[in-house]
Design an enzyme around this catalytic site. Sequence first.
Site, mmCIF file in Angstrom:
data_model
loop_
_atom_site.group_PDB
_atom_site.id
_atom_site.type_symbol
_atom_site.label_atom_id
_atom_site.label_comp_id
_atom_site.label_asym_id
_atom_site.label_seq_id
_atom_site.Cartn_x
_atom_site.Cartn_y
_atom_site.Cartn_z
ATOM 1 N N ASP A 1 42.292 14.303 -24.201
ATOM 2 C CA ASP A 1 43.119 13.316 -23.497
ATOM 3 C C ASP A 1 42.183 12.302 -22.846
ATOM 4 O O ASP A 1 42.011 12.282 -21.620
ATOM 5 C CB ASP A 1 43.989 14.015 -22.456
ATOM 6 C CG ASP A 1 44.974 13.075 -21.774
ATOM 7 O OD1 ASP A 1 45.053 11.892 -22.175
ATOM 8 O OD2 ASP A 1 45.664 13.523 -20.836
ATOM 9 N N GLU B 1 35.181 18.054 -18.051
ATOM 10 C CA GLU B 1 35.512 16.866 -17.256
ATOM 11 C C GLU B 1 34.244 16.332 -16.604
ATOM 12 O O GLU B 1 33.444 17.098 -16.066
ATOM 13 C CB GLU B 1 36.553 17.226 -16.188
ATOM 14 C CG GLU B 1 36.854 16.165 -15.168
ATOM 15 C CD GLU B 1 37.336 14.862 -15.772
ATOM 16 O OE1 GLU B 1 36.744 13.818 -15.443
ATOM 17 O OE2 GLU B 1 38.292 14.890 -16.573
ATOM 18 N N GLN C 1 48.981 12.677 -14.519
ATOM 19 C CA GLN C 1 50.008 11.974 -15.292
ATOM 20 C C GLN C 1 51.002 11.317 -14.344
ATOM 21 O O GLN C 1 51.460 11.935 -13.382
ATOM 22 C CB GLN C 1 50.724 12.942 -16.234
ATOM 23 C CG GLN C 1 49.861 13.459 -17.367
ATOM 24 C CD GLN C 1 49.483 12.388 -18.378
ATOM 25 O OE1 GLN C 1 50.062 11.294 -18.396
ATOM 26 N NE2 GLN C 1 48.504 12.677 -19.218
ATOM 27 N N CYS D 1 46.507 7.221 -24.211
ATOM 28 C CA CYS D 1 47.237 6.215 -23.445
ATOM 29 C C CYS D 1 46.981 4.816 -24.003
ATOM 30 O O CYS D 1 47.378 3.825 -23.392
ATOM 31 C CB CYS D 1 46.852 6.278 -21.968
ATOM 32 S SG CYS D 1 45.097 6.034 -21.652
#
Length: 396
Positions: free
Chosen positions: A327, A281, A231, A354
């Site tokens: 995310d 991930e 971030q 985002c």
Amino acid sequence: MISLTAKGLRKAIVDSVLAGPVTPPACPHARECGGCAFQDRAYTDQVAAKASVLRDLYAANGFAVDEFTVVPSPNPFAYRTRMDYVATKGRFGLRARGKFNYIIELTTCHLIPPEAFAAAQAVWRRAGELGLPDYDIRAHTGFLRYVVVRRNFNDELLLAAVTAAGGDEPALAALAETALAQPGVVGFHWLVNDTRTDLSFGEPRQHWGAAELAMRVGEMVCYIGPNTFFQNNVYLADRLIGDAVAAAAPAATMRVADLYGGVGAIGLHLARYAAQVDCVEAVAESVSFAQRNALANGVVNLNPICADTLAYLRAQPEGSLPIIVADPPRTGLGPQVCHELLRIGPQRIVYVSCNPLTQIADLQILRTAYHVTSLRGYDMFPHTPHVEAIAVLERG
């Protein structure tokens, strides 16, 4: 119904912000440099304009909430945890606004602390003294492409030189010596991008000093490398991650999933409350850091998994994950991931985004089984049109 394209959303935010009164910018390059768009507008006006545009956008697509707000950055300056400075044709700085091939030569930059900018600039100057030429993006000649700054909450710095192929170790070692002599610099990396693609990331070739940078978030420390996503607001990361974890609110008996989990910043905090957290991930380097971070923080119930999110979800039985935090990158979850979420049927989904447009597209698929109970924006990038948002979805 999404009424705006990505370009249209950017324009709507820009137009709304620029409708406010002009104020003197902190940076002399603010009106031409692509690093900022709104430094000549009061920060409170920027946040209010973003909130207004996004409130209307979500409401127009059926996702109105009682009160939509954008959480401001506690400090709109010196907030970045990463900056990528371009080196080309004897200039060191950032690309001009709307002119990809033109570089604004910076003498200062208010997006990071002055010492951090000075350290990066010193590396670029030393490269010239060592005969390491800047890279020409049009001719594809030269060597030094970017000087990258990674900065943590204690203002420690990890610097990287992103170069084309070639170069020799003695010259880079001399460059590293200069880098490590700068205040706050703990490590220096040599990364090679041997392609014509203009990227500020590269294959690690060698490093001097520390290989990693320790980023403190809440009660956890997350180690990152020069290529690692994290971030990018040093003042607001705690709030964003804390709010996501609080919204998830797992029970101590639950197995939950942290999708697109990166180095584990969210997953490590979830693990304090859940029985097990699958930190999923696709980037192997980030998974290795997540394993390292779990060990460093004494967290034994974080399960870092190197896998594509869609493949991971397809392997999960229906009803196996009561809570999921996601995310994703700017492309969003996408229809296939959304349909797998509908099949698995978690009771709660916390969606950190985002890109409000792809988030809305995903919410429109998920609304067949979920309703949005909370929606909030976060101004992670002051002085730009970008904004993040957290949507909390409940089943039923």
